[in-house]
Design an enzyme around this catalytic site. Structure first.
Site, PDB file in Angstrom:
ATOM      1  N   GLY A 174       8.766  -8.110 -93.305  1.00 59.56           N
ATOM      2  CA  GLY A 174       7.923  -6.966 -93.613  1.00 59.56           C
ATOM      3  C   GLY A 174       8.704  -5.690 -93.838  1.00 59.56           C
ATOM      4  O   GLY A 174       9.867  -5.703 -94.235  1.00 59.56           O
TER       5      GLY A 174
ATOM      6  N   LEU B 124       4.167 -13.879 -96.677  1.00 61.36           N
ATOM      7  CA  LEU B 124       5.060 -12.735 -96.840  1.00 61.36           C
ATOM      8  C   LEU B 124       6.463 -13.048 -96.348  1.00 61.36           C
ATOM      9  O   LEU B 124       6.661 -13.389 -95.174  1.00 61.36           O
ATOM     10  CB  LEU B 124       4.496 -11.522 -96.096  1.00 61.36           C
ATOM     11  CG  LEU B 124       5.337 -10.241 -96.150  1.00 61.36           C
ATOM     12  CD1 LEU B 124       5.436  -9.737 -97.584  1.00 61.36           C
ATOM     13  CD2 LEU B 124       4.742  -9.179 -95.231  1.00 61.36           C
ATOM     14  N   ASP B 125       7.434 -12.935 -97.263  1.00 62.41           N
ATOM     15  CA  ASP B 125       8.858 -13.108 -96.950  1.00 62.41           C
ATOM     16  C   ASP B 125       9.182 -14.468 -96.336  1.00 62.41           C
ATOM     17  O   ASP B 125      10.142 -14.608 -95.578  1.00 62.41           O
ATOM     18  CB  ASP B 125       9.337 -11.988 -96.008  1.00 62.41           C
ATOM     19  CG  ASP B 125       9.232 -10.613 -96.642  1.00 62.41           C
ATOM     20  OD1 ASP B 125       9.349 -10.525 -97.879  1.00 62.41           O
ATOM     21  OD2 ASP B 125       9.021  -9.630 -95.904  1.00 62.41           O
ATOM     22  N   GLU B 126       8.394 -15.493 -96.671  1.00 67.52           N
ATOM     23  CA  GLU B 126       8.630 -16.818 -96.110  1.00 67.52           C
ATOM     24  C   GLU B 126       8.805 -17.889 -97.191  1.00 67.52           C
ATOM     25  O   GLU B 126       8.736 -19.080 -96.908  1.00 67.52           O
ATOM     26  CB  GLU B 126       7.499 -17.203 -95.152  1.00 67.52           C
ATOM     27  CG  GLU B 126       7.451 -16.342 -93.899  1.00 67.52           C
ATOM     28  CD  GLU B 126       6.459 -16.836 -92.871  1.00 67.52           C
ATOM     29  OE1 GLU B 126       5.960 -17.967 -93.021  1.00 67.52           O
ATOM     30  OE2 GLU B 126       6.176 -16.088 -91.914  1.00 67.52           O
TER      31      GLU B 126
END
Length: 280
Positions: free
Chosen positions: A197, A223-225
């Site tokens: 994040g 998110l960001d994965e």
């Protein structure tokens, strides 16, 4: 690869796959110069990247022969487009964009940057110095749906292979991600899965970490994965304040994104669920 044939294969693992593929390549009068394979034993998946001297006179026959000797539902790609087409999305930070454009100018990027799209105009003048079209698609005073619809409208004419989020600081919706599935590449300013994040350097400073890093990954709905392509780290110590962390981190971000783009443009990255197989 002007006088080479590149073959990419992904399928269920089975006995004798390398032998079968090698025999078929020989039958088509091609000489193997590089063969890299990987087997995921847990999921019984086989991955192969082969570079051959010479160009197959009949790619469709070569692909047919391979499919006939591979397990059902095998994915076979032969000679994907060599020079990939990129669209770059930006917000206000310039360091990743600058690195990409300098490499593009000196023809060391192995890709063509077709356009730059920003949700602010801060980088427009800089982009235009390289004679690359810049499109301003502001998110202000718009719903997320309106903003993303305009973003899609700006991207679509370019028929891009990859969309590089070079510090594009907007969270994208599942529908937008689905529109450009497996094409969105993000640079995240931390060594994922740590500090997901916003404000990861501030998070890192608060935590007192001794290593910072950056991660280039495919964008998914989480998110960001998304599947990770490249990661790098740098040792730091207690003397680093947030500003110094950001400066050090930006250097890592440039290097990581550059390496990810190079691997993608050389067709050395294969997706496998939420992971990647990277033939470095």
């Amino acid at each position: 690869m002007t006088n080479q044939t590149l073959i990419l294969i992904q399928c269920r693992d089975a006995i004798g796959l390398v032998a079968h593929v090698s025999s078929i390549i020989t039958k088509h009068q091609l000489n193997i110069t590089t063969m890299r394979e990987y087997v995921d034993d847990v999921n019984q998946q086989f991955f192969l990247r082969v570079v051959c001297n010479g160009i197959s006179p009949n790619i469709s026959d070569l692909e047919k022969d391979l499919q006939e000797h591979l397990p059902a539902n095998a994915t076979v790609r032969i000679n994907p487009p060599h020079q990939k087409k990129l669209v770059i999305l930006v917000t206000k930070e310039y360091h990743c964009l600058a690195d990409i454009l300098v490499r593009h100018f000196f023809k060391s990027l192995n890709a063509s940057v077709l356009a730059i799209i920003g949700n602010y105009d801060r980088l427009q003048g800089f982009s235009e110095k390289f004679d690359i079209p810049f499109h301003l698609v502001s998110h202000e005073n718009k719903t997320k749906e309106q903003f993303e619809a305009e973003l899609i409208q700006a991207i679509s004419p370019y028929d891009t292979d990859y969309i590089i989020l070079a510090k594009f600081m907007r969270i994208l919706s599942p529908s937008f991600v689905a529109t450009f599935e497996n094409k969105l590449i993000n640079i995240h300013h931390s060594f994922l899965p740590a500090f997901i994040g916003a404000s990861p350097y501030r998070q890192a400073h608060t935590r007192g970490v001794k290593i910072i890093g950056a991660t280039a990954h495919f964008v998914t709905n989480d998110l960001d994965e998304g599947p990770i392509i490249v990661q790098q780290t740098k040792r730091i110590n207690h003397s680093y304040d947030v500003a110094r962390l950001i400066t050090a981190g930006q250097e890592i971000e440039k290097a990581v994104l550059s390496e990810a783009i190079q691997l993608l443009t050389e067709d050395k990255v294969m997706l496998h669920g939420n992971k990647t197989v990277v033939f470095e």
